[in-house]
Scaffold this motif. Structure first.
Motif, short mmCIF file in Angstrom:
data_model
loop_
_atom_site.label_atom_id
_atom_site.label_comp_id
_atom_site.label_asym_id
_atom_site.label_seq_id
_atom_site.Cartn_x
_atom_site.Cartn_y
_atom_site.Cartn_z
N ASN A 2 0.83 -1.20 0.00
CA ASN A 2 0.00 0.00 0.00
C ASN A 2 0.87 1.25 0.00
OD1 ASN A 2 0.90 0.36 2.64
ND2 ASN A 2 -1.03 -0.25 3.58
N ASP A 3 0.24 2.42 0.15
CA ASP A 3 0.97 3.69 0.11
C ASP A 3 1.97 3.84 1.24
OD1 ASP A 3 -0.49 4.33 -2.12
OD2 ASP A 3 -1.95 5.55 -1.04
N GLN A 4 1.78 3.08 2.32
CA GLN A 4 2.70 3.14 3.46
C GLN A 4 3.79 2.07 3.40
OE1 GLN A 4 -0.86 3.14 4.10
NE2 GLN A 4 -0.66 5.35 3.86
N GLU A 6 3.30 -1.20 3.29
CA GLU A 6 2.89 -2.41 3.97
C GLU A 6 2.31 -3.41 2.96
OE1 GLU A 6 1.33 -0.17 8.00
OE2 GLU A 6 -0.02 -0.35 6.29
N GLU A 7 2.51 -4.69 3.24
CA GLU A 7 1.93 -5.72 2.36
C GLU A 7 0.42 -5.72 2.50
OE1 GLU A 7 3.54 -9.65 2.55
OE2 GLU A 7 5.60 -8.91 2.55
N VAL A 8 -0.25 -5.91 1.37
CA VAL A 8 -1.71 -5.93 1.34
C VAL A 8 -2.17 -7.12 0.50
CG1 VAL A 8 -3.78 -4.66 0.61
CG2 VAL A 8 -1.81 -3.41 1.49
N LEU A 10 -4.83 -8.64 -1.99
CA LEU A 10 -5.85 -8.19 -2.93
C LEU A 10 -6.90 -9.29 -3.06
CD1 LEU A 10 -3.75 -6.62 -5.82
CD2 LEU A 10 -4.96 -5.43 -3.99
N PRO A 24 -8.48 -4.17 -2.07
CA PRO A 24 -8.60 -2.76 -2.40
C PRO A 24 -8.11 -2.51 -3.82
CG PRO A 24 -6.72 -3.10 -0.96
CD PRO A 24 -7.42 -4.43 -1.09
N PRO A 26 -6.07 -1.04 -6.69
CA PRO A 26 -4.73 -0.43 -6.69
C PRO A 26 -4.44 0.56 -7.82
CG PRO A 26 -4.61 -2.59 -7.68
CD PRO A 26 -6.05 -2.38 -7.26
#
Length: 82
Positions: A2-4, A6-8, A10, A24, A26
């Motif tokens: 993500n923008d920070q 961190e692993e996300v 999908l 989310p 992307p």
């Protein structure tokens, strides 16, 4: 990520006809349509890697179109009947 940074995970859901809903989402553009070149081979058990490679090598390329879009927030509740 993500923008920070961190692993996300999908969540992808096929809606048929080459449409995939993602959360989310992307990408900046929604929906996002694109095409890739693909080849189609018969669905069967091949006797060897060599046989499969020859079949793939002889297959004609064709464009396959896809559209990605943001998944609606309530998509899971609709499926679960909530």
């Amino acid at each position: 990520m993500n923008d920070q940074g961190e692993e996300v995970d999908l969540d992808l859901h096929s809606e048929g006809n080459g449409v995939v809903a993602i959360a989310p989402y992307p990408f900046r553009r929604d929906p996002l349509s694109f095409s890739i070149m693909t080849r189609r081979v018969p669905k069967k058990i091949y006797s060897s890697d060599s046989e499969f490679q020859k079949t793939v090598g002889a297959a004609q390329y064709f464009p396959q179109k896809f559209t990605m879009r943001a998944r609606k927030n309530n998509a899971f509740s609709q499926v679960a009947g909530l």
